[in-house]
Write an enzyme that holds these catalytic residues in place. Structure first.
Site, PDB file in Angstrom:
ATOM      1  CG  ASN A  72       9.821  -5.028 -14.564  1.00  0.00           C
ATOM      2  OD1 ASN A  72       9.086  -4.040 -14.528  1.00  0.00           O
ATOM      3  ND2 ASN A  72      10.406  -5.439 -15.675  1.00  0.00           N
ATOM      4  CG  HIS A  83      17.171  -6.395 -13.929  1.00  0.00           C
ATOM      5  ND1 HIS A  83      16.879  -7.564 -13.252  1.00  0.00           N
ATOM      6  CD2 HIS A  83      16.185  -6.232 -14.848  1.00  0.00           C
ATOM      7  CE1 HIS A  83      15.772  -8.082 -13.740  1.00  0.00           C
ATOM      8  NE2 HIS A  83      15.324  -7.294 -14.710  1.00  0.00           N
ATOM      9  CG  MET A  84      17.542   1.368 -13.512  1.00  0.00           C
ATOM     10  SD  MET A  84      18.587   2.711 -12.906  1.00  0.00           S
ATOM     11  CE  MET A  84      17.933   2.915 -11.252  1.00  0.00           C
ATOM     12  CG  HIS A  85      14.535  -2.901 -17.623  1.00  0.00           C
ATOM     13  ND1 HIS A  85      14.653  -3.809 -18.650  1.00  0.00           N
ATOM     14  CD2 HIS A  85      14.082  -3.623 -16.569  1.00  0.00           C
ATOM     15  CE1 HIS A  85      14.279  -5.012 -18.237  1.00  0.00           C
ATOM     16  NE2 HIS A  85      13.930  -4.930 -16.979  1.00  0.00           N
TER      17      HIS A  85
HETATM   18  P1  AMP Z   1      12.882  -8.455 -16.209  1.00  0.00           P
HETATM   19  O1  AMP Z   1      11.696  -8.943 -16.989  1.00  0.00           O
HETATM   20  O2  AMP Z   1      12.687  -7.108 -15.603  1.00  0.00           O
HETATM   21  O3  AMP Z   1      13.376  -9.491 -15.230  1.00  0.00           O
HETATM   22  O4  AMP Z   1      14.021  -8.242 -17.284  1.00  0.00           O
HETATM   23  C1  AMP Z   1      15.003  -9.174 -17.587  1.00  0.00           C
HETATM   24  C2  AMP Z   1      15.736  -8.660 -18.799  1.00  0.00           C
HETATM   25  O5  AMP Z   1      16.963  -9.364 -18.911  1.00  0.00           O
HETATM   26  C3  AMP Z   1      14.981  -8.851 -20.112  1.00  0.00           C
HETATM   27  O6  AMP Z   1      14.778  -7.587 -20.716  1.00  0.00           O
HETATM   28  C4  AMP Z   1      15.908  -9.756 -20.919  1.00  0.00           C
HETATM   29  O7  AMP Z   1      15.903  -9.445 -22.289  1.00  0.00           O
HETATM   30  C5  AMP Z   1      17.249  -9.493 -20.269  1.00  0.00           C
HETATM   31  N1  AMP Z   1      18.244 -10.559 -20.389  1.00  0.00           N
HETATM   32  C6  AMP Z   1      18.070 -11.866 -20.085  1.00  0.00           C
HETATM   33  N2  AMP Z   1      19.205 -12.554 -20.301  1.00  0.00           N
HETATM   34  C7  AMP Z   1      20.119 -11.652 -20.745  1.00  0.00           C
HETATM   35  C8  AMP Z   1      21.490 -11.734 -21.142  1.00  0.00           C
HETATM   36  N3  AMP Z   1      22.155 -12.896 -21.136  1.00  0.00           N
HETATM   37  N4  AMP Z   1      22.113 -10.610 -21.541  1.00  0.00           N
HETATM   38  C9  AMP Z   1      21.447  -9.422 -21.564  1.00  0.00           C
HETATM   39  N5  AMP Z   1      20.168  -9.283 -21.197  1.00  0.00           N
HETATM   40  C10 AMP Z   1      19.506 -10.378 -20.798  1.00  0.00           C
END
Ligand code: AMP
Length: 116
Positions: free
Chosen positions: A88, A101-103
């Site tokens: 995103n 980050h890559m989901h």
């Molecule tokens: P985005 O909306 O693409 O920026 O995704 C950010 C992602 O990071 C979300 O899916 C969150 O659930 C995840 N996230 C946020 N904080 C943490 C954390 N401490 N550990 C693991 N995942 C996280």
């Protein structure tokens, strides 16, 4: 200089995370709020806030995201059924953490790319 996010602390082991892979270039860990049975985040260790900030010098680390995605998908047992990789960018893309980050999402059908 971009501001660090919680992901930099996860890379350095300063806060807990379910880390599934780490090397000199990338780190992968389970998303804290999973949107599918498998939901991993694969991130470069270097802080790149958004895809808009990507430079040629990042290509090695960003390429590694894909080889680690392939490896983790196999380990999770979802490679053959398939999965979705998402990155995103900024507000319209739904980015919340400004460390790219890559989901990696899988374990069930992920559904349409965009809910109508
Ligand atoms: P985005 O909306 O693409 O920026 O995704 C950010 C992602 O990071 C979300 O899916 C969150 O659930 C995840 N996230 C946020 N904080 C943490 C954390 N401490 N550990 C693991 N995942 C996280």
């Amino acid at each position: 200089m971009a501001e660090e996010t919680i992901f930099s602390k996860i890379i350095r082991g300063e806060i807990p995370a379910d880390i599934r892979y780490q090397d000199d270039l990338v780190t992968a860990f389970r998303d804290i709020s999973p949107q599918a049975p498998t939901h991993l985040l694969i991130i470069p260790n270097v802080l790149i806030p958004t895809v808009n900030d990507v430079e040629e010098s990042h290509e090695l680390a960003l390429g590694r995201l894909f080889t680690v995605a392939r490896k983790l998908a196999a380990e999770e047992g979802i490679a053959e059924d398939g999965y979705r990789l998402i990155m995103n960018c900024n507000q319209h893309g739904g980015q919340e953490v400004f460390h790219i980050h890559m989901h990696l999402l899988g374990g069930e059908p992920i559904g349409p790319l965009r809910a109508k």
